[in-house]
Design a protein around this motif. Structure first.
Motif, PDB file in Angstrom:
ATOM      1  N   ASN A 193       0.847  -1.184   0.000  1.00 35.98           N
ATOM      2  CA  ASN A 193       0.000   0.000   0.000  1.00 35.98           C
ATOM      3  C   ASN A 193       0.892   1.247   0.000  1.00 35.98           C
ATOM      4  O   ASN A 193       1.734   1.412   0.879  1.00 35.98           O
ATOM      5  CB  ASN A 193      -0.895  -0.017   1.251  1.00 35.98           C
ATOM      6  CG  ASN A 193      -1.947   1.061   1.229  1.00 35.98           C
ATOM      7  OD1 ASN A 193      -1.955   1.908   0.348  1.00 35.98           O
ATOM      8  ND2 ASN A 193      -2.821   1.021   2.217  1.00 35.98           N
ATOM      9  N   PRO A 194       0.721   2.164  -0.951  1.00 30.33           N
ATOM     10  CA  PRO A 194       1.557   3.368  -1.001  1.00 30.33           C
ATOM     11  C   PRO A 194       1.372   4.256   0.227  1.00 30.33           C
ATOM     12  O   PRO A 194       2.318   4.921   0.650  1.00 30.33           O
ATOM     13  CB  PRO A 194       1.086   4.098  -2.252  1.00 30.33           C
ATOM     14  CG  PRO A 194       0.374   3.107  -3.059  1.00 30.33           C
ATOM     15  CD  PRO A 194      -0.135   2.068  -2.126  1.00 30.33           C
ATOM     16  N   LYS A 195       0.170   4.261   0.817  1.00 31.78           N
ATOM     17  CA  LYS A 195      -0.089   5.105   1.985  1.00 31.78           C
ATOM     18  C   LYS A 195       0.733   4.601   3.179  1.00 31.78           C
ATOM     19  O   LYS A 195       1.316   5.398   3.918  1.00 31.78           O
ATOM     20  CB  LYS A 195      -1.585   5.089   2.317  1.00 31.78           C
ATOM     21  CG  LYS A 195      -1.961   6.045   3.401  1.00 31.78           C
ATOM     22  CD  LYS A 195      -3.460   6.084   3.583  1.00 31.78           C
ATOM     23  CE  LYS A 195      -3.797   7.120   4.659  1.00 31.78           C
ATOM     24  NZ  LYS A 195      -5.217   7.237   4.892  1.00 31.78           N
ATOM     25  N   GLU A 196       0.813   3.288   3.360  1.00 30.45           N
ATOM     26  CA  GLU A 196       1.614   2.719   4.446  1.00 30.45           C
ATOM     27  C   GLU A 196       3.102   3.024   4.232  1.00 30.45           C
ATOM     28  O   GLU A 196       3.828   3.334   5.187  1.00 30.45           O
ATOM     29  CB  GLU A 196       1.420   1.201   4.517  1.00 30.45           C
ATOM     30  CG  GLU A 196       0.082   0.759   5.032  1.00 30.45           C
ATOM     31  CD  GLU A 196      -0.051  -0.760   5.023  1.00 30.45           C
ATOM     32  OE1 GLU A 196       0.973  -1.460   4.848  1.00 30.45           O
ATOM     33  OE2 GLU A 196      -1.175  -1.241   5.197  1.00 30.45           O
ATOM     34  N   THR A 234       7.896   6.041   5.820  1.00 31.44           N
ATOM     35  CA  THR A 234       8.983   6.935   5.421  1.00 31.44           C
ATOM     36  C   THR A 234       8.995   8.176   6.294  1.00 31.44           C
ATOM     37  O   THR A 234      10.063   8.639   6.731  1.00 31.44           O
ATOM     38  CB  THR A 234       8.852   7.320   3.934  1.00 31.44           C
ATOM     39  OG1 THR A 234       8.825   6.131   3.143  1.00 31.44           O
ATOM     40  CG2 THR A 234      10.020   8.182   3.489  1.00 31.44           C
ATOM     41  N   GLN A 235       7.803   8.756   6.557  1.00 27.99           N
ATOM     42  CA  GLN A 235       7.726   9.939   7.413  1.00 27.99           C
ATOM     43  C   GLN A 235       8.212   9.622   8.825  1.00 27.99           C
ATOM     44  O   GLN A 235       8.902  10.425   9.454  1.00 27.99           O
ATOM     45  CB  GLN A 235       6.284  10.468   7.466  1.00 27.99           C
ATOM     46  CG  GLN A 235       5.910  11.299   6.261  1.00 27.99           C
ATOM     47  CD  GLN A 235       4.541  11.919   6.423  1.00 27.99           C
ATOM     48  OE1 GLN A 235       3.667  11.379   7.103  1.00 27.99           O
ATOM     49  NE2 GLN A 235       4.347  13.056   5.774  1.00 27.99           N
ATOM     50  N   LYS A 236       7.858   8.457   9.307  1.00 29.49           N
ATOM     51  CA  LYS A 236       8.272   8.042  10.641  1.00 29.49           C
ATOM     52  C   LYS A 236       9.809   7.924  10.708  1.00 29.49           C
ATOM     53  O   LYS A 236      10.452   8.395  11.660  1.00 29.49           O
ATOM     54  CB  LYS A 236       7.619   6.698  10.966  1.00 29.49           C
ATOM     55  CG  LYS A 236       7.801   6.235  12.370  1.00 29.49           C
ATOM     56  CD  LYS A 236       7.015   4.922  12.559  1.00 29.49           C
ATOM     57  CE  LYS A 236       7.222   4.358  13.936  1.00 29.49           C
ATOM     58  NZ  LYS A 236       6.507   3.101  14.119  1.00 29.49           N
TER      59      LYS A 236
END
Length: 149
Positions: free
Chosen positions: A107-110, A115-117
């Motif tokens: 899933n691209p959202k996950e 990545t942000q984390k």
């Protein structure tokens, strides 16, 4: 007259200055039966050299083969290596691979959230390092004030 010569040779002998020929002359004199009575005390010294020349060592020395020692040493080393490898394999075979995940997401959202984390964690660590550098900069300024160039 001969006694004086022998006494002089004895003096040289005990000083370590006699030649081989002179030492042989002393040995011959003290091995003869007509030794002066006051020189009898030196007779055992020079008689020993004549006896030692005739001695032979007759005891057999048993030789231990080095091949036998090397064979036992090789066998012992092989057993030690095998035991070490077996022990390592026995105690490390029970551990499972816990983290088989390679960091891929369907899933691209996950993937974006992960990545942000990761970037937030990196930013926090970099900021902590920058704060430490500020203390070093304050130290440098204070040092320059104290130690004038």
């Amino acid at each position: 007259m001969e006694f004086n010569k022998i006494e002089a040779l004895l003096g040289k002998y005990f000083e370590g200055e006699t030649s081989i020929a002179e030492e042989n002359e002393l040995k011959n004199y003290f091995s003869s039966p007509n030794t002066a009575p006051h020189l009898e005390q030196y007779k055992p010294l020079f008689g020993y050299f004549a006896e030692a020349k005739n001695e032979n060592f007759e005891k057999a020395i048993p030789l231990i083969s080095k091949k036998k020692k090397i064979a036992w040493l090789s066998a012992a080393a092989s057993i030690a290596v095998l035991l070490g490898a077996g022990t390592y394999a026995y105690f490390n075979s029970d551990k499972e691979k816990v983290n088989n995940e390679l960091g891929t997401y369907e899933n691209p959202k996950e993937a974006f959230e992960a990545t942000q984390k990761a970037l937030a964690m990196l930013s926090n660590n970099v900021n902590a390092g920058v704060e430490g550098m500020q203390y070093i900069q304050v130290y440098e300024v204070t040092k320059d004030k104290v130690f004038l160039d």
